[in-house]
Design a protein around this motif. Structure first.
Motif, PDB file in Angstrom:
ATOM      1  N   SER A  68       7.900 -42.462  40.902  1.00  0.00           N
ATOM      2  CA  SER A  68       8.728 -43.465  40.088  1.00  0.00           C
ATOM      3  C   SER A  68       7.916 -44.190  39.008  1.00  0.00           C
ATOM      4  O   SER A  68       8.430 -44.699  37.911  1.00  0.00           O
ATOM      5  CB  SER A  68       9.417 -44.320  40.977  1.00  0.00           C
ATOM      6  N   ILE A  69       6.582 -44.738  39.319  1.00  0.00           N
ATOM      7  CA  ILE A  69       5.618 -45.572  38.615  1.00  0.00           C
ATOM      8  C   ILE A  69       5.118 -44.641  37.175  1.00  0.00           C
ATOM      9  O   ILE A  69       4.996 -44.886  36.306  1.00  0.00           O
ATOM     10  CB  ILE A  69       4.621 -45.912  39.413  1.00  0.00           C
ATOM     11  N   GLY A  70       5.133 -43.193  37.522  1.00  0.00           N
ATOM     12  CA  GLY A  70       4.410 -42.338  36.668  1.00  0.00           C
ATOM     13  C   GLY A  70       5.755 -42.115  35.440  1.00  0.00           C
ATOM     14  O   GLY A  70       5.237 -42.345  34.425  1.00  0.00           O
TER      15      GLY A  70
ATOM     16  N   LEU B  97      -1.979 -40.685  36.952  1.00  0.00           N
ATOM     17  CA  LEU B  97      -2.116 -40.222  38.218  1.00  0.00           C
ATOM     18  C   LEU B  97      -1.027 -40.494  38.849  1.00  0.00           C
ATOM     19  O   LEU B  97      -0.583 -41.378  38.932  1.00  0.00           O
ATOM     20  CB  LEU B  97      -3.440 -40.728  39.041  1.00  0.00           C
ATOM     21  N   GLY B  98      -0.052 -39.305  39.627  1.00  0.00           N
ATOM     22  CA  GLY B  98       0.930 -39.532  40.023  1.00  0.00           C
ATOM     23  C   GLY B  98       2.026 -39.714  38.730  1.00  0.00           C
ATOM     24  O   GLY B  98       3.164 -40.627  39.022  1.00  0.00           O
TER      25      GLY B  98
ATOM     26  N   VAL C  21      -3.564 -37.968  27.732  1.00  0.00           N
ATOM     27  CA  VAL C  21      -4.738 -36.851  27.882  1.00  0.00           C
ATOM     28  C   VAL C  21      -4.588 -36.102  28.937  1.00  0.00           C
ATOM     29  O   VAL C  21      -4.991 -34.834  29.065  1.00  0.00           O
ATOM     30  CB  VAL C  21      -5.801 -37.628  27.828  1.00  0.00           C
ATOM     31  N   ALA C  22      -4.040 -36.443  30.196  1.00  0.00           N
ATOM     32  CA  ALA C  22      -4.033 -35.851  31.691  1.00  0.00           C
ATOM     33  C   ALA C  22      -2.772 -36.253  32.208  1.00  0.00           C
ATOM     34  O   ALA C  22      -2.699 -37.684  32.245  1.00  0.00           O
ATOM     35  CB  ALA C  22      -5.385 -35.932  32.351  1.00  0.00           C
ATOM     36  N   LEU C  23      -2.114 -35.377  33.000  1.00  0.00           N
ATOM     37  CA  LEU C  23      -1.285 -36.060  33.906  1.00  0.00           C
ATOM     38  C   LEU C  23      -1.594 -35.310  35.392  1.00  0.00           C
ATOM     39  O   LEU C  23      -2.343 -34.022  35.520  1.00  0.00           O
ATOM     40  CB  LEU C  23       0.022 -35.184  33.619  1.00  0.00           C
ATOM     41  N   SER C  24      -1.041 -35.953  36.455  1.00  0.00           N
ATOM     42  CA  SER C  24      -1.080 -35.242  37.632  1.00  0.00           C
ATOM     43  C   SER C  24       0.143 -35.113  38.450  1.00  0.00           C
ATOM     44  O   SER C  24       1.119 -35.962  38.315  1.00  0.00           O
ATOM     45  CB  SER C  24      -2.378 -35.836  38.540  1.00  0.00           C
ATOM     46  N   GLY C  25       0.676 -34.040  39.187  1.00  0.00           N
ATOM     47  CA  GLY C  25       1.564 -34.103  40.167  1.00  0.00           C
ATOM     48  C   GLY C  25       1.466 -33.390  41.068  1.00  0.00           C
ATOM     49  O   GLY C  25       0.654 -32.441  41.052  1.00  0.00           O
ATOM     50  N   ARG C  26       2.313 -33.461  42.194  1.00  0.00           N
ATOM     51  CA  ARG C  26       1.941 -32.653  43.380  1.00  0.00           C
ATOM     52  C   ARG C  26       3.153 -31.711  43.830  1.00  0.00           C
ATOM     53  O   ARG C  26       3.217 -30.465  43.676  1.00  0.00           O
ATOM     54  CB  ARG C  26       1.824 -33.562  44.645  1.00  0.00           C
ATOM     55  N   SER C  27       4.453 -32.293  44.152  1.00  0.00           N
ATOM     56  CA  SER C  27       5.568 -31.467  44.513  1.00  0.00           C
ATOM     57  C   SER C  27       6.472 -31.118  43.584  1.00  0.00           C
ATOM     58  O   SER C  27       7.317 -30.350  43.637  1.00  0.00           O
ATOM     59  CB  SER C  27       6.140 -31.928  45.912  1.00  0.00           C
ATOM     60  N   ARG C  28       6.786 -32.411  42.717  1.00  0.00           N
ATOM     61  CA  ARG C  28       7.815 -32.022  41.654  1.00  0.00           C
ATOM     62  C   ARG C  28       7.362 -31.340  40.369  1.00  0.00           C
ATOM     63  O   ARG C  28       7.252 -31.735  39.323  1.00  0.00           O
ATOM     64  CB  ARG C  28       8.242 -33.417  41.146  1.00  0.00           C
TER      65      ARG C  28
END
Length: 397
Positions: free
Chosen positions: A13-15, A8-9, A32-39
C-alpha cells in the motif's frame, strides 16, 4: 535535477501511494529501482510503466521467472536481483538519492540500514528498523550523514510540528518542547464490549475505519500495537522518552499528531487520512509538492473527538511502552513475537485476545543479552519468533 528513487516494497500500500506521487512529478523524480515479493503481476505492471534500471525479487527462482516475463515485454534492459543482497544493492545505488523503506516487518531492516550506510535520504515507512535496532540505526544515520524522514502519518506530523530537523537531537529543554501528543484512531473495536474481543475474526480486524492498509498493519491498528511501535519510533526519532509521549485516541484521523510547547502552544498537523500526504512531504522536503490528496473540508468534518487510550482495551500498547522503558532487546522481542502472533491470528490459529498473551510471555522469558550489533539483534529476533511459535502451539482455543 531529476532525482533517482528506489522503492522498497513497491507492491504494498505504501509503495503504491509512493508511485502515485512519483507519477505526478516525473519532472523531479525517476524510478531507478523497485522491489516486490509476492505480487509479481503488479510488480511487472510497475516495471512496464516506470521502466526502472533494477528490480528486486524474492530468490533465484523468482528472479529467473521474472526475467522471462520482462523479456516477453522487451524489457531485457532491467536488471533483476534477488534476496537480501539484491535489496541492499538497490538501496545503495549511486544514482539513487531517495530510498522509500516500505518493506513490512523485520525483512526491511537490512536494506534500510544499507540505504543509511550509503548516505541516502531514507523515507522511513518500515517501523521495524527503529523498533528492532533503534540505537544502532540512529548511529549509522549520523555516522554516514544520511537524512531520515518519517513517513508514518503520525511521525511525519510530529516532524512538521517540531523545530528544525538539525535541532531535534538537542535536549528538549533547549527546544521548548514539553510533550508529543501521538494520535490514534482507536481501530475498529474502540467501542466493542471487552468480553466480545476474543471472538473477533480476522476479517473484522483488517477492516480499518479510516485507512487503507495491509493485513498485518491493520491488525496492529486493531490491537493498537501499531501505536506502541510508533511510541518506540518517536523516542528514537525525536530524542525523547515514553513518559514524554501521550497517546490520544482521535477517531476521525484528521489530526495526525501534535506537539505541545512549554509556553502552552500546541501545534497540530491536519489532513485527510491519505498516505500520499506524508510521502509527498518527505519527497519534496523542505519544499512542498502536490500529492493528489483531496483538500480537507473542515466544515464537512464538523467535529473532532479525543479520548484517553484505555490500556485494558489495548494491552499491546501497554506492552510496547513497557518494552521501550526497559530498553535493550525488549523492543526486538516485542516486535518479533507480535509478528508471529498476528500471523497466527490471521491464519485463525489463535484468538484476537491471544496476541498480547504471546507477546507478554515472550517478553517475560527474553534472554539476557545485548543488542550491540546487527548479528545479535537478528539472533534475538530469531529466538523470539521460535519462542512465540512454541507458546502458540501450546495454546488451547
Amino acid at each position: 535535477m531529476i532525482q533517482g528513487v528506489t522503492v522498497l516494497g513497491a507492491t504494498g500500500s505504501i509503495g503504491l501511494s509512493t508511485l502515485d506521487v512519483l507519477r505526478r512529478h516525473k519532472d523531479r523524480y525517476r524510478v531507478v529501482a523497485l522491489s516486490g515479493r509476492s505480487r509479481v503481476d503488479r510488480l511487472l505492471e510497475q516495471c512496464i510503466e516506470f521502466q526502472p534500471e533494477y528490480v528486486a525479487v524474492a530468490d533465484d527462482q523468482a528472479a529467473d521467472e521474472f526475467a522471462q516475463k520482462l523479456r516477453t515485454h522487451r524489457l531485457e534492459n532491467i536488471r533483476v536481483v534477488n534476496g537480501v543482497k539484491g535489496l541492499e544493492t538497490i538501496a545503495s545505488l549511486a544514482q539513487v538519492a531517495y530510498v522509500m523503506a516500505a518493506i513490512v516487518g523485520a525483512a526491511g531492516l537490512r536494506p534500510t540500514l544499507a540505504a543509511a550506510r550509503a548516505g541516502k535520504t531514507v523515507l522511513l515507512a518500515n517501523k521495524e528498523a527503529l523498533v528492532m535496532s533503534g540505537r544502532l540505526f540512529m548511529d549509522i544515520v549520523r555516522r554516514h550523514n544520511a537524512l531520515l524522514l518519517p513517513i508514518d502519518s503520525e511521525h511525519n506530523a510530529i516532524f512538521q510540528c517540531m523545530p528544525a530537523p538539525n535541532e531535534q537531537s538537542a535536549a528538549w529543554n533547549k527546544l521548548g518542547v514539553s510533550k508529543i501528543l501521538l494520535t490514534a484512531s482507536g481501530g475498529p473495536f474502540r467501542k466493542m464490549p471487552l468480553e466480545e474481543l476474543e471472538f473477533v475474526t480476522p476479517a473484522q480486524a483488517v477492516a480499518h475505519p479510516n485507512w487503507s492498509m495491509g493485513r498485518k498493519i491493520s491488525v496492529d491498528s486493531a490491537t493498537m500495537m501499531n501505536k506502541g511501535l510508533e511510541v518506540i519510533e518517536a523516542c528514537w526519532l525525536f530524542n525523547c522518552t515514553p513518559e514524554q509521549i501521550e497517546v490520544v485516541v482521535h477517531p476521525q484521523s484528521i489530526i495526525h499528531s501534535m506537539v505541545e510547547y512549554v509556553d502552552g502552544s500546541v501545534l497540530a498537523q491536519l489532513g485527510n487520512p491519505d498516505m500520499r500526504t506524508p510521502i509527498a512531504h518527505a519527497l519534496a522536503w523542505p519544499e512542498r509538492v502536490a500529492s493528489g490528496v483531496s483538500r480537507l473540508d473542515m466544515i464537512a468534518v464538523a467535529k473532532l473527538e479525543f479520548e484517553r487510550a484505555d490500556m485494558q482495551r489495548y494491552p499491546c500498547l501497554r506492552l510496547a511502552i513497557e518494552a521501550m522503558q526497559v530498553g535493550g532487546i525488549a523492543t526486538t522481542v516485542l516486535n518479533a513475537a507480535n509478528e508471529i502472533a498476528v500471523q497466527a491470528f490471521l491464519e485463525e490459529r489463535i484468538r484476537f485476545t491471544d496476541i498480547p498473551k504471546v507477546i507478554e510471555e515472550s517478553l517475560e522469558h527474553r534472554p539476557s543479552t545485548g543488542a550491540d550489533n546487527l548479528e545479535a539483534i537478528f539472533a534475538v529476533d530469531e529466538w523470539a519468533r521460535a519462542h512465540a511459535r512454541r507458546f502458540i502451539a501450546g495454546l488451547k482455543n
